[in-house]
Design a protein around this motif. Structure first.
Motif, PDB file in Angstrom:
ATOM      1  N   LEU A  46      52.303  38.102  38.039  1.00 36.95           N
ATOM      2  CA  LEU A  46      51.591  39.374  38.084  1.00 36.95           C
ATOM      3  C   LEU A  46      50.107  39.103  38.330  1.00 36.95           C
ATOM      4  O   LEU A  46      49.495  38.268  37.661  1.00 36.95           O
ATOM      5  CB  LEU A  46      51.784  40.137  36.778  1.00 36.95           C
ATOM      6  N   ARG A  47      49.533  39.830  39.273  1.00 37.78           N
ATOM      7  CA  ARG A  47      48.146  39.571  39.659  1.00 37.78           C
ATOM      8  C   ARG A  47      47.351  40.867  39.717  1.00 37.78           C
ATOM      9  O   ARG A  47      47.885  41.921  40.011  1.00 37.78           O
ATOM     10  CB  ARG A  47      48.085  38.883  41.032  1.00 37.78           C
ATOM     11  N   ASP A  48      46.065  40.713  39.441  1.00 38.68           N
ATOM     12  CA  ASP A  48      45.119  41.815  39.602  1.00 38.68           C
ATOM     13  C   ASP A  48      44.427  41.621  40.943  1.00 38.68           C
ATOM     14  O   ASP A  48      43.669  40.669  41.127  1.00 38.68           O
ATOM     15  CB  ASP A  48      44.103  41.805  38.458  1.00 38.68           C
ATOM     16  N   PHE A  49      44.670  42.522  41.874  1.00 38.40           N
ATOM     17  CA  PHE A  49      44.194  42.344  43.245  1.00 38.40           C
ATOM     18  C   PHE A  49      42.890  43.076  43.537  1.00 38.40           C
ATOM     19  O   PHE A  49      42.494  43.202  44.692  1.00 38.40           O
ATOM     20  CB  PHE A  49      45.262  42.817  44.242  1.00 38.40           C
ATOM     21  N   ASP A  50      42.213  43.590  42.518  1.00 38.74           N
ATOM     22  CA  ASP A  50      40.956  44.306  42.733  1.00 38.74           C
ATOM     23  C   ASP A  50      41.154  45.381  43.812  1.00 38.74           C
ATOM     24  O   ASP A  50      40.519  45.375  44.868  1.00 38.74           O
ATOM     25  CB  ASP A  50      39.852  43.323  43.144  1.00 38.74           C
ATOM     26  N   LEU A  51      42.063  46.302  43.536  1.00 39.47           N
ATOM     27  CA  LEU A  51      42.471  47.306  44.512  1.00 39.47           C
ATOM     28  C   LEU A  51      41.324  48.246  44.864  1.00 39.47           C
ATOM     29  O   LEU A  51      40.515  48.623  44.004  1.00 39.47           O
ATOM     30  CB  LEU A  51      43.665  48.098  43.964  1.00 39.47           C
TER      31      LEU A  51
END
Length: 282
Positions: A46-51
């Motif tokens: 699970l990653r935080d992609f700085d959407l």
């Protein structure tokens, strides 16, 4: 006998006309700038992609009627799309008496989140006194879309001579040797699930102002997934006559999507932001 039949037929026709005039058609749409936050991917990645912030849209059509036993119908379409990326660099060095090796790994991971859903809602107007109304029903949320994660890795390896002995030195330069390897991996996850949800809507009219306060939401009924989609706002009557009502709406909307293993996709995302919309009532 013929007169009675004619009278009954005329009464049915008149009643049908009255009921048809009471049927209401609603058409509406919204544009809202959503700020997306959260993580998604596979269970162990699970990653935080700085959407990024994006403009989203929503359209709906609804039919309300006076038949008490039949539910009203509402169909709504929502699109959620955003992009995000993660960029990182790592460097490793190996230094000994003979040579020097430098390895630099540049990784750029780009995520394309593009999911839409259609809500098929059956609901009843459980209370309406002209100033205050409450609607209650069930929605089937039909998801359709995909999440694509593309990872591009550039590995640059530089090797250089460290020292030369006088006997080993041949009088020529030994420039560093640099090699670059590029690897591209793409992972695409699709979702086409149908989720049951509770539908609730309410409106309070402010007398003599043409303004009403409204709230509306869909909430998941399955424990495995945490889903909600609610909005709060104000509605203003721009046009209000016997032919058509035309309203301008302003408000705040939030959509939560927390999936557990939907086609190997895991998400914990929230889209929220202000919206502007219009509603026409015929």
């Amino acid at each position: 006998m013929i007169k009675k039949a004619f009278t009954a037929t005329f009464a049915v026709f008149l009643t049908a006309n009255v009921q048809a005039e009471a049927v209401g058609l609603y058409l509406g749409g919204q544009v809202w700038q959503s700020e997306a936050s959260g993580v998604f991917g596979e269970i162990n990645a699970l990653r935080d992609f700085d959407l990024a912030k994006e403009y989203q849209n929503n359209y709906f059509v609804a039919i309300e009627h006076p038949f008490p036993l039949l539910p009203n119908i509402r169909i709504s379409s929502t699109s959620l799309a955003t992009l995000g990326h993660i960029r990182s660099m790592q460097e490793f060095s190996n230094d000994n008496e003979v040579y020097y090796v430098d390895v630099r790994v540049d990784s750029d991971v780009e995520a394309n989140f593009n999911v839409s859903y259609i809500d098929y809602t059956l609901y009843y107007q459980v209370f309406d006194n002209g100033l205050f109304s409450v609607d209650l029903g069930l929605s089937a949320r039909d998801f359709n879309g995909s999440v694509t994660v593309t990872e591009t890795t550039n590995t640059t390896t530089t090797t250089a001579d460290k020292i030369w002995d006088e006997e080993e030195h041949d009088g020529h330069d030994h420039p560093p040797i640099t090699e670059t390897t590029t690897t591209v991996e793409a992972n695409n996850k699709k979702t086409n699930d149908i989720e049951p949800m509770l539908y609730v809507a309410s409106s309070i009219s402010l007398p003599l102002t043409g303004v009403s306060v409204f709230a509306q939401g869909d909430f998941s009924l399955i424990n495995d997934h945490s889903l909600y989609d609610y909005q709060l706002g104000l509605s203003y009557d721009l046009i209000n006559n016997v032919m058509v009502d035309f309203n301008l709406t302003l408000g705040y909307r939030a959509v939560k999507m927390e999936f557990q293993d939907v086609n190997s996709l895991y998400t914990d995302l929230e889209f929220k932001g202000a919206f502007v919309g219009v509603i026409a009532h015929f």
